[in-house]
Design a protein around this motif. Structure first.
Motif, PDB file in Angstrom:
ATOM      1  N   PRO A  12       0.827  -1.207   0.000  1.00  0.00           N
ATOM      2  CA  PRO A  12       0.000   0.000   0.000  1.00  0.00           C
ATOM      3  C   PRO A  12       0.863   1.259   0.000  1.00  0.00           C
ATOM      4  CG  PRO A  12       0.068  -0.980   2.180  1.00  0.00           C
ATOM      5  CD  PRO A  12       0.774  -1.935   1.257  1.00  0.00           C
ATOM      6  N   ARG A  13       0.330   2.355  -0.545  1.00  0.00           N
ATOM      7  CA  ARG A  13       1.030   3.647  -0.526  1.00  0.00           C
ATOM      8  C   ARG A  13       0.795   4.311   0.827  1.00  0.00           C
ATOM      9  NH1 ARG A  13       1.884   5.719  -6.312  1.00  0.00           N
ATOM     10  NH2 ARG A  13       3.056   7.294  -5.233  1.00  0.00           N
ATOM     11  N   ALA A  14       1.812   4.984   1.331  1.00  0.00           N
ATOM     12  CA  ALA A  14       1.717   5.689   2.609  1.00  0.00           C
ATOM     13  C   ALA A  14       1.097   7.065   2.386  1.00  0.00           C
ATOM     14  CB  ALA A  14       3.100   5.842   3.224  1.00  0.00           C
ATOM     15  N   ASP A  15       0.311   7.512   3.366  1.00  0.00           N
ATOM     16  CA  ASP A  15      -0.269   8.856   3.310  1.00  0.00           C
ATOM     17  C   ASP A  15       0.752   9.913   3.717  1.00  0.00           C
ATOM     18  OD1 ASP A  15      -2.743   7.910   2.473  1.00  0.00           O
ATOM     19  OD2 ASP A  15      -3.417   7.600   4.537  1.00  0.00           O
TER      20      ASP A  15
ATOM     21  N   LEU B 112      17.023  -2.260  -1.363  1.00  0.00           N
ATOM     22  CA  LEU B 112      18.239  -2.281  -2.180  1.00  0.00           C
ATOM     23  C   LEU B 112      19.157  -1.096  -1.915  1.00  0.00           C
ATOM     24  CD1 LEU B 112      16.699  -3.445  -5.582  1.00  0.00           C
ATOM     25  CD2 LEU B 112      17.858  -4.815  -3.840  1.00  0.00           C
ATOM     26  N   CYS B 113      18.593   0.126  -1.832  1.00  0.00           N
ATOM     27  CA  CYS B 113      19.458   1.314  -1.715  1.00  0.00           C
ATOM     28  C   CYS B 113      19.227   2.118  -0.431  1.00  0.00           C
ATOM     29  CB  CYS B 113      19.259   2.213  -2.934  1.00  0.00           C
ATOM     30  SG  CYS B 113      17.638   3.014  -2.983  1.00  0.00           S
ATOM     31  N   GLN B 114      18.261   1.730   0.374  1.00  0.00           N
ATOM     32  CA  GLN B 114      17.928   2.373   1.659  1.00  0.00           C
ATOM     33  C   GLN B 114      17.302   3.767   1.517  1.00  0.00           C
ATOM     34  OE1 GLN B 114      17.987   0.442   4.402  1.00  0.00           O
ATOM     35  NE2 GLN B 114      18.599  -1.053   2.892  1.00  0.00           N
ATOM     36  N   GLU B 115      16.939   4.188   0.300  1.00  0.00           N
ATOM     37  CA  GLU B 115      16.235   5.454   0.105  1.00  0.00           C
ATOM     38  C   GLU B 115      14.788   5.281   0.560  1.00  0.00           C
ATOM     39  OE1 GLU B 115      17.349   8.486  -1.022  1.00  0.00           O
ATOM     40  OE2 GLU B 115      19.329   7.582  -0.841  1.00  0.00           O
ATOM     41  N   PRO B 116      14.112   6.376   0.923  1.00  0.00           N
ATOM     42  CA  PRO B 116      12.701   6.265   1.311  1.00  0.00           C
ATOM     43  C   PRO B 116      11.843   5.789   0.141  1.00  0.00           C
ATOM     44  CG  PRO B 116      13.575   8.444   1.831  1.00  0.00           C
ATOM     45  CD  PRO B 116      14.617   7.730   1.043  1.00  0.00           C
ATOM     46  N   THR B 117      10.839   4.999   0.453  1.00  0.00           N
ATOM     47  CA  THR B 117       9.912   4.502  -0.564  1.00  0.00           C
ATOM     48  C   THR B 117       8.598   5.266  -0.447  1.00  0.00           C
ATOM     49  OG1 THR B 117       8.917   2.831   0.860  1.00  0.00           O
ATOM     50  CG2 THR B 117      10.920   2.195  -0.342  1.00  0.00           C
ATOM     51  N   GLU B 118       7.614   4.856  -1.223  1.00  0.00           N
ATOM     52  CA  GLU B 118       6.275   5.445  -1.152  1.00  0.00           C
ATOM     53  C   GLU B 118       5.379   4.637  -0.222  1.00  0.00           C
ATOM     54  OE1 GLU B 118       5.260   5.129  -5.257  1.00  0.00           O
ATOM     55  OE2 GLU B 118       6.214   7.027  -5.756  1.00  0.00           O
ATOM     56  N   HIS B 119       5.946   3.662   0.470  1.00  0.00           N
ATOM     57  CA  HIS B 119       5.172   2.720   1.267  1.00  0.00           C
ATOM     58  C   HIS B 119       5.360   2.983   2.760  1.00  0.00           C
ATOM     59  CE1 HIS B 119       4.911   0.963  -2.644  1.00  0.00           C
ATOM     60  NE2 HIS B 119       6.214   0.755  -2.663  1.00  0.00           N
TER      61      HIS B 119
ATOM     62  N   GLU C 287       6.130   2.607   6.692  1.00  0.00           N
ATOM     63  CA  GLU C 287       7.179   1.901   7.436  1.00  0.00           C
ATOM     64  C   GLU C 287       6.630   0.638   8.092  1.00  0.00           C
ATOM     65  OE1 GLU C 287       8.976   3.729  11.024  1.00  0.00           O
ATOM     66  OE2 GLU C 287      10.776   3.766   9.771  1.00  0.00           O
ATOM     67  N   SER C 288       5.338   0.636   8.407  1.00  0.00           N
ATOM     68  CA  SER C 288       4.727  -0.503   9.088  1.00  0.00           C
ATOM     69  C   SER C 288       4.470  -1.696   8.164  1.00  0.00           C
ATOM     70  CB  SER C 288       3.402  -0.076   9.724  1.00  0.00           C
ATOM     71  OG  SER C 288       2.513   0.373   8.711  1.00  0.00           O
ATOM     72  N   TYR C 289       4.653  -1.528   6.841  1.00  0.00           N
ATOM     73  CA  TYR C 289       4.392  -2.615   5.902  1.00  0.00           C
ATOM     74  C   TYR C 289       5.399  -3.737   6.096  1.00  0.00           C
ATOM     75  CZ  TYR C 289       3.865  -5.257   1.614  1.00  0.00           C
ATOM     76  OH  TYR C 289       3.686  -6.260   0.724  1.00  0.00           O
ATOM     77  N   LYS C 290       4.907  -4.955   6.216  1.00  0.00           N
ATOM     78  CA  LYS C 290       5.766  -6.132   6.368  1.00  0.00           C
ATOM     79  C   LYS C 290       5.984  -6.745   4.994  1.00  0.00           C
ATOM     80  CE  LYS C 290       5.534  -6.239  10.931  1.00  0.00           C
ATOM     81  NZ  LYS C 290       6.093  -5.074  11.490  1.00  0.00           N
ATOM     82  N   GLY C 291       7.185  -6.683   4.498  1.00  0.00           N
ATOM     83  CA  GLY C 291       7.496  -7.249   3.193  1.00  0.00           C
ATOM     84  C   GLY C 291       8.557  -6.433   2.490  1.00  0.00           C
ATOM     85  N   ILE C 292       8.847  -6.804   1.269  1.00  0.00           N
ATOM     86  CA  ILE C 292       9.881  -6.135   0.484  1.00  0.00           C
ATOM     87  C   ILE C 292       9.343  -4.831  -0.078  1.00  0.00           C
ATOM     88  CG2 ILE C 292      11.314  -6.318  -1.582  1.00  0.00           C
ATOM     89  CD1 ILE C 292      11.385  -9.336  -1.084  1.00  0.00           C
ATOM     90  N   THR C 293      10.071  -3.756   0.156  1.00  0.00           N
ATOM     91  CA  THR C 293       9.686  -2.453  -0.391  1.00  0.00           C
ATOM     92  C   THR C 293      10.849  -1.901  -1.214  1.00  0.00           C
ATOM     93  OG1 THR C 293      10.439  -1.359   1.630  1.00  0.00           O
ATOM     94  CG2 THR C 293       8.096  -1.874   1.490  1.00  0.00           C
ATOM     95  N   LEU C 294      10.507  -1.298  -2.350  1.00  0.00           N
ATOM     96  CA  LEU C 294      11.504  -0.706  -3.229  1.00  0.00           C
ATOM     97  C   LEU C 294      11.159   0.753  -3.473  1.00  0.00           C
ATOM     98  CD1 LEU C 294      11.697  -3.521  -5.935  1.00  0.00           C
ATOM     99  CD2 LEU C 294      13.317  -3.114  -4.080  1.00  0.00           C
ATOM    100  N   CYS C 295      12.186   1.595  -3.609  1.00  0.00           N
ATOM    101  CA  CYS C 295      11.964   2.993  -3.973  1.00  0.00           C
ATOM    102  C   CYS C 295      11.546   3.028  -5.443  1.00  0.00           C
ATOM    103  CB  CYS C 295      13.220   3.825  -3.732  1.00  0.00           C
ATOM    104  SG  CYS C 295      14.567   3.482  -4.885  1.00  0.00           S
ATOM    105  N   PRO C 296      10.996   4.131  -5.923  1.00  0.00           N
ATOM    106  CA  PRO C 296      10.555   4.189  -7.326  1.00  0.00           C
ATOM    107  C   PRO C 296      11.661   3.854  -8.333  1.00  0.00           C
ATOM    108  CG  PRO C 296       9.640   6.033  -6.111  1.00  0.00           C
ATOM    109  CD  PRO C 296      10.613   5.343  -5.193  1.00  0.00           C
ATOM    110  N   VAL C 297      12.886   4.291  -8.084  1.00  0.00           N
ATOM    111  CA  VAL C 297      13.990   4.021  -9.020  1.00  0.00           C
ATOM    112  C   VAL C 297      14.308   2.533  -9.052  1.00  0.00           C
ATOM    113  CG1 VAL C 297      16.440   4.428  -9.494  1.00  0.00           C
ATOM    114  CG2 VAL C 297      14.965   6.322  -8.791  1.00  0.00           C
ATOM    115  N   CYS C 298      14.478   1.915  -7.898  1.00  0.00           N
ATOM    116  CA  CYS C 298      14.807   0.488  -7.847  1.00  0.00           C
ATOM    117  C   CYS C 298      13.632  -0.352  -8.356  1.00  0.00           C
ATOM    118  CB  CYS C 298      15.189   0.073  -6.432  1.00  0.00           C
ATOM    119  SG  CYS C 298      16.789   0.725  -5.899  1.00  0.00           S
TER     120      CYS C 298
END
Length: 62
Positions: free
Chosen positions: A18-21, A30-37, A39-50
């Motif tokens: 899910p997208r974060a508000d 992969l790169c530790q940059e902030p994502t659009e998801h 922080e409470s999401y359990k699972g793999i999250t990727l930033c838009p670039v990755c």
């Protein structure tokens, strides 16, 4: 040919977290940059670039 049968050969799961508000955002695995998801999401999250790079790398070629 139906859309479902067109995609039957593709093994990539298109489920997305899910997208974060707002902050706090989850870090990209992969790169530790902030994502659009969130922080409470359990699972793999990727930033838009990755996410884009991973989609290009794993795209189904027909």
């Amino acid at each position: 040919m139906s859309e479902e049968s067109d995609n039957a050969y593709c093994l990539i799961d298109d489920a997305r977290p899910p997208r974060a508000d707002g902050p706090p955002y989850a870090a990209c695995v992969l790169c530790q940059e902030p994502t659009e998801h969130p922080e409470s999401y359990k699972g793999i999250t990727l930033c838009p670039v990755c996410e884009w790079q991973e989609a290009q790398r794993t795209a189904c070629s027909g």
